[in-house]
Design an enzyme around this catalytic site. Structure first.
Site, PDB file in Angstrom:
ATOM      1  N   CYS A 184       0.836  -1.210   0.000  1.00  0.00           N
ATOM      2  CA  CYS A 184       0.000   0.000   0.000  1.00  0.00           C
ATOM      3  C   CYS A 184       0.873   1.264   0.000  1.00  0.00           C
ATOM      4  O   CYS A 184       1.659   1.489   0.924  1.00  0.00           O
ATOM      5  CB  CYS A 184      -0.938  -0.008   1.201  1.00  0.00           C
ATOM      6  SG  CYS A 184      -1.868   1.528   1.371  1.00  0.00           S
ATOM      7  N   CYS A 234       0.260   3.419   3.161  1.00  0.00           N
ATOM      8  CA  CYS A 234       0.902   2.857   4.360  1.00  0.00           C
ATOM      9  C   CYS A 234       2.382   3.240   4.365  1.00  0.00           C
ATOM     10  O   CYS A 234       2.944   3.579   5.404  1.00  0.00           O
ATOM     11  CB  CYS A 234       0.752   1.338   4.414  1.00  0.00           C
ATOM     12  SG  CYS A 234      -0.861   0.785   5.011  1.00  0.00           S
ATOM     13  N   ASP A 242      -0.526  16.662  -1.521  1.00  0.00           N
ATOM     14  CA  ASP A 242      -0.903  15.846  -2.679  1.00  0.00           C
ATOM     15  C   ASP A 242       0.106  16.086  -3.806  1.00  0.00           C
ATOM     16  O   ASP A 242       0.484  17.230  -4.083  1.00  0.00           O
ATOM     17  CB  ASP A 242      -2.323  16.193  -3.142  1.00  0.00           C
ATOM     18  CG  ASP A 242      -2.889  15.139  -4.076  1.00  0.00           C
ATOM     19  OD1 ASP A 242      -3.816  14.413  -3.666  1.00  0.00           O
ATOM     20  OD2 ASP A 242      -2.397  15.031  -5.224  1.00  0.00           O
ATOM     21  N   HIS A 251      -4.851   1.050   8.346  1.00  0.00           N
ATOM     22  CA  HIS A 251      -5.256   0.825   6.959  1.00  0.00           C
ATOM     23  C   HIS A 251      -6.678   0.287   6.901  1.00  0.00           C
ATOM     24  O   HIS A 251      -6.966  -0.791   7.416  1.00  0.00           O
ATOM     25  CB  HIS A 251      -4.321  -0.169   6.252  1.00  0.00           C
ATOM     26  CG  HIS A 251      -4.760  -0.448   4.839  1.00  0.00           C
ATOM     27  ND1 HIS A 251      -4.121   0.055   3.740  1.00  0.00           N
ATOM     28  CD2 HIS A 251      -5.844  -1.124   4.363  1.00  0.00           C
ATOM     29  CE1 HIS A 251      -4.771  -0.313   2.646  1.00  0.00           C
ATOM     30  NE2 HIS A 251      -5.829  -1.037   2.999  1.00  0.00           N
ATOM     31  N   ASN A 259     -13.318  10.700  -1.451  1.00  0.00           N
ATOM     32  CA  ASN A 259     -13.854   9.915  -2.561  1.00  0.00           C
ATOM     33  C   ASN A 259     -14.031   8.487  -2.060  1.00  0.00           C
ATOM     34  O   ASN A 259     -13.078   7.890  -1.548  1.00  0.00           O
ATOM     35  CB  ASN A 259     -12.887   9.950  -3.752  1.00  0.00           C
ATOM     36  CG  ASN A 259     -12.766  11.346  -4.344  1.00  0.00           C
ATOM     37  OD1 ASN A 259     -13.743  12.085  -4.422  1.00  0.00           O
ATOM     38  ND2 ASN A 259     -11.561  11.728  -4.732  1.00  0.00           N
ATOM     39  N   GLY A 316     -14.312   8.189  -7.920  1.00  0.00           N
ATOM     40  CA  GLY A 316     -13.008   8.798  -8.179  1.00  0.00           C
ATOM     41  C   GLY A 316     -11.898   8.363  -7.247  1.00  0.00           C
ATOM     42  O   GLY A 316     -10.791   8.882  -7.323  1.00  0.00           O
ATOM     43  N   THR A 331      -8.798   6.521  -6.141  1.00  0.00           N
ATOM     44  CA  THR A 331      -7.746   5.826  -6.892  1.00  0.00           C
ATOM     45  C   THR A 331      -6.759   5.130  -5.968  1.00  0.00           C
ATOM     46  O   THR A 331      -6.064   4.204  -6.387  1.00  0.00           O
ATOM     47  CB  THR A 331      -6.966   6.805  -7.799  1.00  0.00           C
ATOM     48  OG1 THR A 331      -6.435   7.858  -6.991  1.00  0.00           O
ATOM     49  CG2 THR A 331      -7.865   7.392  -8.875  1.00  0.00           C
ATOM     50  N   HIS A 368      -8.431   8.199   2.942  1.00  0.00           N
ATOM     51  CA  HIS A 368      -7.753   9.495   3.072  1.00  0.00           C
ATOM     52  C   HIS A 368      -8.754  10.621   2.868  1.00  0.00           C
ATOM     53  O   HIS A 368      -9.755  10.459   2.171  1.00  0.00           O
ATOM     54  CB  HIS A 368      -6.587   9.614   2.080  1.00  0.00           C
ATOM     55  CG  HIS A 368      -6.970   9.348   0.658  1.00  0.00           C
ATOM     56  ND1 HIS A 368      -7.104   8.079   0.147  1.00  0.00           N
ATOM     57  CD2 HIS A 368      -7.278  10.191  -0.364  1.00  0.00           C
ATOM     58  CE1 HIS A 368      -7.465   8.145  -1.116  1.00  0.00           C
ATOM     59  NE2 HIS A 368      -7.590   9.417  -1.457  1.00  0.00           N
ATOM     60  N   HIS A 377      -9.153  14.573   1.652  1.00  0.00           N
ATOM     61  CA  HIS A 377      -8.557  15.690   0.932  1.00  0.00           C
ATOM     62  C   HIS A 377      -8.915  16.976   1.680  1.00  0.00           C
ATOM     63  O   HIS A 377     -10.082  17.179   2.039  1.00  0.00           O
ATOM     64  CB  HIS A 377      -9.138  15.804  -0.481  1.00  0.00           C
ATOM     65  CG  HIS A 377      -8.837  14.634  -1.371  1.00  0.00           C
ATOM     66  ND1 HIS A 377      -7.844  14.651  -2.324  1.00  0.00           N
ATOM     67  CD2 HIS A 377      -9.406  13.400  -1.450  1.00  0.00           C
ATOM     68  CE1 HIS A 377      -7.817  13.487  -2.959  1.00  0.00           C
ATOM     69  NE2 HIS A 377      -8.759  12.705  -2.454  1.00  0.00           N
TER      70      HIS A 377
HETATM   71  P1  5GP Z   1      -8.228   9.656  -4.543  1.00  0.00           P
HETATM   72  O1  5GP Z   1      -8.356   9.857  -6.026  1.00  0.00           O
HETATM   73  O2  5GP Z   1      -7.994   8.192  -4.196  1.00  0.00           O
HETATM   74  O3  5GP Z   1      -9.337  10.271  -3.735  1.00  0.00           O
HETATM   75  O4  5GP Z   1      -6.953  10.466  -4.107  1.00  0.00           O
HETATM   76  C1  5GP Z   1      -5.657   9.968  -4.245  1.00  0.00           C
HETATM   77  C2  5GP Z   1      -4.764  11.181  -4.265  1.00  0.00           C
HETATM   78  O5  5GP Z   1      -3.442  10.729  -4.007  1.00  0.00           O
HETATM   79  C3  5GP Z   1      -4.731  11.911  -5.601  1.00  0.00           C
HETATM   80  O6  5GP Z   1      -5.162  13.267  -5.407  1.00  0.00           O
HETATM   81  C4  5GP Z   1      -3.281  11.808  -6.043  1.00  0.00           C
HETATM   82  O7  5GP Z   1      -2.824  12.991  -6.667  1.00  0.00           O
HETATM   83  C5  5GP Z   1      -2.549  11.513  -4.742  1.00  0.00           C
HETATM   84  N1  5GP Z   1      -1.335  10.733  -4.886  1.00  0.00           N
HETATM   85  C6  5GP Z   1      -1.166   9.624  -5.664  1.00  0.00           C
HETATM   86  N2  5GP Z   1       0.086   9.138  -5.522  1.00  0.00           N
HETATM   87  C7  5GP Z   1       0.724   9.957  -4.641  1.00  0.00           C
HETATM   88  C8  5GP Z   1       2.057   9.959  -4.104  1.00  0.00           C
HETATM   89  O8  5GP Z   1       2.907   9.129  -4.403  1.00  0.00           O
HETATM   90  N3  5GP Z   1       2.346  10.954  -3.216  1.00  0.00           N
HETATM   91  C9  5GP Z   1       1.431  11.905  -2.857  1.00  0.00           C
HETATM   92  N4  5GP Z   1       1.837  12.837  -1.982  1.00  0.00           N
HETATM   93  N5  5GP Z   1       0.158  11.926  -3.347  1.00  0.00           N
HETATM   94  C10 5GP Z   1      -0.187  10.963  -4.232  1.00  0.00           C
HETATM   95 ZN    ZN Z   2      -2.523   1.346   3.567  1.00  0.00          ZN
END
Ligand code: 5GP
Ligand code: ZN
Length: 120
Positions: free
Chosen positions: A8, A11, A31, A47, A86, A92, A94, A99, A101
């Site tokens: 992860c 993690c 981010d 987690h 999300n 959305g 990913t 987490h 935002h």
């Molecule tokens: P989700 O789309 O799951 O709600 O948000 C995942 C967020 O993680 C996205 O806004 C993406 O830009 C961010 N993100 C993805 N990989 C990394 C990373 O390696 N480091 C950081 N700091 N943010 C990441």
């Molecule tokens: Zn995790």
């Protein structure tokens, strides 16, 4: 606290990321691909894949998580801001480690529209 999942990304970032703020069991990071002037992510050390499993948090830890989200905005100097989660790929999500935002300052409207459109 259950052990981190090796595969992860979040993690790993909880354990060794560049933390803007941290407290017992929670960290905030920037981010990597911000959609607002200030775009932070609050990651619980525990987690769970999605917000749907928030019941896995003991009540006191869930309450501390909310306080930590608010503290993170304070630490970043944000007066007015958005808090967004999300939940599921269709909305959305990913990265499948819960987490929050925290979005403040000038939004990048084009990127927000793109993110919303990507969810269909
Ligand atoms: P989700 O789309 O799951 O709600 O948000 C995942 C967020 O993680 C996205 O806004 C993406 O830009 C961010 N993100 C993805 N990989 C990394 C990373 O390696 N480091 C950081 N700091 N943010 C990441
Ligand atoms: Zn995790």
């Amino acid at each position: 606290m259950p052990s981190p999942r090796e595969e992860c990304l979040f993690c790993r970032l909880v354990a060794e990321g560049d933390h803007v703020h941290s407290a017992d069991g929670f960290v905030a990071i920037r981010d990597i691909n911000p959609i607002a002037e200030t775009h932070l992510l609050v990651l619980p050390q525990r987690h769970v894949d999605t917000f749907k499993e928030v019941a896995a948090f003991p009540d006191d830890e869930a309450a501390r998580m909310l306080r930590f989200v608010s503290e993170t905005a304070d630490v970043a100097g944000l007066e007015d801001y958005r808090v967004l989660v999300n939940v599921g790929a269709g909305a959305g999500q990913t990265v499948f480690h819960l987490h929050w935002h925290v979005l403040g300052g000038r939004p990048d409207r084009e990127r927000i529209v793109q993110a919303l459109e990507a969810t269909g």
